[in-house]
Design a protein around this motif. Structure first.
Motif, PDB file in Angstrom:
ATOM      1  N   GLY A  16     -50.751 -33.631  35.112  1.00 44.74           N
ATOM      2  CA  GLY A  16     -50.788 -32.404  35.851  1.00 44.74           C
ATOM      3  C   GLY A  16     -49.623 -31.940  36.695  1.00 44.74           C
ATOM      4  N   VAL A  17     -49.067 -31.134  36.504  1.00 46.06           N
ATOM      5  CA  VAL A  17     -47.513 -30.595  37.418  1.00 46.06           C
ATOM      6  C   VAL A  17     -47.909 -29.443  38.143  1.00 46.06           C
ATOM      7  CG1 VAL A  17     -45.307 -30.220  37.243  1.00 46.06           C
ATOM      8  CG2 VAL A  17     -46.159 -31.918  35.803  1.00 46.06           C
ATOM      9  N   PHE A  18     -47.829 -29.699  39.405  1.00 45.90           N
ATOM     10  CA  PHE A  18     -47.939 -28.268  40.306  1.00 45.90           C
ATOM     11  C   PHE A  18     -46.581 -27.997  41.195  1.00 45.90           C
ATOM     12  CE2 PHE A  18     -51.732 -30.223  39.074  1.00 45.90           C
ATOM     13  CZ  PHE A  18     -52.468 -29.050  38.270  1.00 45.90           C
ATOM     14  N   LEU A  19     -46.294 -26.821  41.386  1.00 42.64           N
ATOM     15  CA  LEU A  19     -44.842 -26.566  41.916  1.00 42.64           C
ATOM     16  C   LEU A  19     -44.966 -25.694  42.773  1.00 42.64           C
ATOM     17  CD1 LEU A  19     -42.383 -26.898  38.814  1.00 42.64           C
ATOM     18  CD2 LEU A  19     -43.223 -28.848  40.405  1.00 42.64           C
ATOM     19  N   SER A  20     -44.094 -25.592  44.205  1.00 44.88           N
ATOM     20  CA  SER A  20     -44.300 -24.715  45.153  1.00 44.88           C
ATOM     21  C   SER A  20     -42.908 -24.633  45.685  1.00 44.88           C
ATOM     22  CB  SER A  20     -45.356 -24.793  46.173  1.00 44.88           C
ATOM     23  OG  SER A  20     -44.886 -26.307  46.846  1.00 44.88           O
ATOM     24  N   GLY A  21     -42.731 -23.324  46.180  1.00 39.72           N
ATOM     25  CA  GLY A  21     -41.237 -23.178  46.861  1.00 39.72           C
ATOM     26  C   GLY A  21     -41.002 -21.859  47.078  1.00 39.72           C
ATOM     27  N   ASP A  22     -39.942 -21.333  46.606  1.00 40.80           N
ATOM     28  CA  ASP A  22     -39.357 -19.960  46.892  1.00 40.80           C
ATOM     29  C   ASP A  22     -40.013 -18.912  45.743  1.00 40.80           C
ATOM     30  OD1 ASP A  22     -38.060 -20.310  49.374  1.00 40.80           O
ATOM     31  OD2 ASP A  22     -36.332 -20.805  48.247  1.00 40.80           O
ATOM     32  N   MET A  23     -41.310 -18.937  45.675  1.00 44.07           N
ATOM     33  CA  MET A  23     -41.997 -18.028  44.745  1.00 44.07           C
ATOM     34  C   MET A  23     -42.812 -16.721  45.151  1.00 44.07           C
ATOM     35  SD  MET A  23     -41.662 -20.278  42.102  1.00 44.07           S
ATOM     36  CE  MET A  23     -40.906 -21.816  42.160  1.00 44.07           C
ATOM     37  N   ASP A  24     -42.274 -16.208  46.251  1.00 43.48           N
ATOM     38  CA  ASP A  24     -42.793 -15.016  46.812  1.00 43.48           C
ATOM     39  C   ASP A  24     -42.700 -13.757  45.866  1.00 43.48           C
ATOM     40  OD1 ASP A  24     -43.588 -16.359  49.117  1.00 43.48           O
ATOM     41  OD2 ASP A  24     -42.448 -15.395  50.488  1.00 43.48           O
ATOM     42  N   GLU A  25     -41.576 -13.609  45.272  1.00 45.61           N
ATOM     43  CA  GLU A  25     -41.131 -12.530  44.469  1.00 45.61           C
ATOM     44  C   GLU A  25     -41.931 -12.421  43.203  1.00 45.61           C
ATOM     45  OE1 GLU A  25     -39.926  -9.812  45.350  1.00 45.61           O
ATOM     46  OE2 GLU A  25     -39.789 -10.283  47.350  1.00 45.61           O
ATOM     47  N   VAL A  26     -42.114 -13.761  42.659  1.00 44.85           N
ATOM     48  CA  VAL A  26     -43.068 -13.497  41.336  1.00 44.85           C
ATOM     49  C   VAL A  26     -44.542 -13.056  41.476  1.00 44.85           C
ATOM     50  CG1 VAL A  26     -43.742 -16.022  41.591  1.00 44.85           C
ATOM     51  CG2 VAL A  26     -43.498 -15.038  39.297  1.00 44.85           C
ATOM     52  N   HIS A  27     -44.946 -13.208  42.850  1.00 50.90           N
ATOM     53  CA  HIS A  27     -46.293 -12.732  43.129  1.00 50.90           C
ATOM     54  C   HIS A  27     -46.210 -11.270  43.484  1.00 50.90           C
ATOM     55  CE1 HIS A  27     -48.639 -16.513  43.010  1.00 50.90           C
ATOM     56  NE2 HIS A  27     -47.521 -17.085  43.466  1.00 50.90           N
ATOM     57  N   LEU A  28     -45.376 -10.918  44.200  1.00 54.73           N
ATOM     58  CA  LEU A  28     -45.048  -9.517  45.028  1.00 54.73           C
ATOM     59  C   LEU A  28     -44.567  -8.744  44.109  1.00 54.73           C
ATOM     60  CD1 LEU A  28     -43.760 -10.653  48.475  1.00 54.73           C
ATOM     61  CD2 LEU A  28     -46.243 -10.474  47.798  1.00 54.73           C
ATOM     62  N   SER A  29     -43.535  -8.959  43.099  1.00 53.99           N
ATOM     63  CA  SER A  29     -42.873  -8.003  42.535  1.00 53.99           C
ATOM     64  C   SER A  29     -42.766  -8.362  40.993  1.00 53.99           C
ATOM     65  CB  SER A  29     -41.337  -7.721  42.951  1.00 53.99           C
ATOM     66  OG  SER A  29     -40.769  -8.847  42.790  1.00 53.99           O
ATOM     67  N   GLY A  30     -43.214  -9.554  40.554  1.00 48.21           N
ATOM     68  CA  GLY A  30     -43.424  -9.868  39.342  1.00 48.21           C
ATOM     69  C   GLY A  30     -41.887 -10.234  39.034  1.00 48.21           C
ATOM     70  N   ASP A  31     -40.950 -10.725  39.883  1.00 48.96           N
ATOM     71  CA  ASP A  31     -39.460 -11.161  39.359  1.00 48.96           C
ATOM     72  C   ASP A  31     -39.812 -12.567  39.119  1.00 48.96           C
ATOM     73  OD1 ASP A  31     -37.067 -12.240  39.536  1.00 48.96           O
ATOM     74  OD2 ASP A  31     -36.584 -11.071  41.171  1.00 48.96           O
ATOM     75  N   ASN A  32     -39.568 -12.996  37.960  1.00 51.14           N
ATOM     76  CA  ASN A  32     -39.728 -14.451  37.582  1.00 51.14           C
ATOM     77  C   ASN A  32     -38.363 -15.243  37.583  1.00 51.14           C
ATOM     78  OD1 ASN A  32     -42.235 -14.177  36.567  1.00 51.14           O
ATOM     79  ND2 ASN A  32     -41.576 -12.877  34.873  1.00 51.14           N
ATOM     80  N   ALA A  33     -37.276 -14.758  38.378  1.00 50.16           N
ATOM     81  CA  ALA A  33     -36.150 -15.504  38.505  1.00 50.16           C
ATOM     82  C   ALA A  33     -36.343 -16.942  39.207  1.00 50.16           C
ATOM     83  CB  ALA A  33     -35.122 -14.748  39.431  1.00 50.16           C
ATOM     84  N   ALA A  34     -37.154 -17.215  40.008  1.00 48.73           N
ATOM     85  CA  ALA A  34     -37.537 -18.459  40.635  1.00 48.73           C
ATOM     86  C   ALA A  34     -38.636 -19.383  39.953  1.00 48.73           C
ATOM     87  CB  ALA A  34     -37.941 -18.200  41.952  1.00 48.73           C
ATOM     88  N   VAL A  35     -38.896 -18.816  38.532  1.00 50.16           N
ATOM     89  CA  VAL A  35     -40.103 -19.783  38.029  1.00 50.16           C
ATOM     90  C   VAL A  35     -39.365 -20.581  36.779  1.00 50.16           C
ATOM     91  CG1 VAL A  35     -41.930 -19.267  36.512  1.00 50.16           C
ATOM     92  CG2 VAL A  35     -41.692 -17.716  38.504  1.00 50.16           C
TER      93      VAL A  35
END
Length: 288
Positions: free
Chosen positions: A35-54
């Protein structure tokens, strides 16, 4: 009142990878669930749906397969460290990686390429990494290590109230299925040797402790591991009490001198606890 995004992570779970190492005509098998689980600069994917950091979870899955080919699968913890460091070092938006691994045992039957699935415990590891130059931690462990003492266990002197029906006993079966994780002080170890020694310490303490409670046994097991393995600083355990109740044979004109039991699978007591050295460094906030 402000509403804000809290801690979050994402990843790919249950990546089943089997690596066959072919040494001429003789094969060796490593069978993992990753299992792989990642975290970091992920605010925008939650707040606006911007997937650029994913980094997609499909890419994470493919990375596990590619690393199994490129690097092979040696020691479980080392494979986890390779993966965790890669995800953080290669992606600027990823600041922390958690890789959890389970290994399923295959035992050789006969000949160079025939195996039978081992029926013992599952070996586990969890790796946390902030990248090659950041903080890291390694947790080794196991689950489903089923053990039983047919005597040498008692349970009495407990609280009694109007709802208590359990009778005290000076002789009972003690059985459990151990889930344990132990934390290493560093990330440079002989992982296989350390695992084998920690497992042996758990079993030795279980077998030689005259138990007055499963809690006492848990502490004795953790204490034995830390006392024998200086590279470790903390042990966490979860141990269900696999109850065995004496069968009442009096209706059939028979006595039962601790010989015939009914093994109940539920409900069951669940004992959990941590044993650690007084100099143990702080653990990652989500180390499990």
């Amino acid at each position: 009142m402000a509403i804000v995004l809290g801690p979050n992570r994402y990843g790919k779970a249950e990546i089943r990878v089997v690596r066959v190492a072919r040494d001429g005509g003789t094969h060796r098998i490593r069978d993992l669930n990753v299992g792989v689980f990642l975290s970091g600069d992920m605010d925008e994917v939650h707040l606006s749906g911007d997937n650029a950091a994913v980094l997609t979870t499909d890419t994470q899955k493919n990375t596990v397969f590619a690393f199994a080919k490129k690097h092979g699968i040696g020691e479980l913890e080392e494979f986890g460290l390779l993966l965790a460091r890669h995800f953080v070092d290669s992606q600027p938006t990823i600041h922390h990686a958690r890789v959890q691994l389970e290994e399923y045992q295959w035992d050789r039957i006969t000949g160079p390429h025939s195996f039978v699935r081992g029926g013992t415990e599952v070996r586990t590891a969890v790796v946390h990494s902030d990248g090659s130059d950041g903080a890291e931690s390694v947790l080794s462990g196991l689950k489903d290590l089923t053990v039983l003492n047919s005597t040498g266990s008692e349970f009495h002197g407990f609280v009694r109230d109007e709802f208590t029906t359990l009778e005290p006993t000076n002789d009972r079966i003690l059985a459990t299925a151990v889930t344990a994780q132990w934390r290493h002080r560093g990330t440079d170890s002989n992982w296989d040797e350390s695992y084998a020694a920690a497992r042996e310490a758990l079993l030795g303490a279980f077998a030689t402790t005259h138990s007055r409670s499963l809690q006492q046994t848990l502490y004795a097991m953790g204490r034995r591991v830390l006392g024998e393995r200086p590279e470790l600083c903390e042990v966490r355990m979860s141990m269900p009490n696999k109850h065995h109740f004496l069968v009442d044979l009096e209706p059939f004109g028979m006595d039962n001198d601790n010989e015939v039991y009914f093994a109940a699978d539920r409900p069951y007591g669940l004992i959990e606890g941590t044993v650690l050295t007084d100099d143990a460094p702080d653990a990652p906030s989500a180390w499990t």
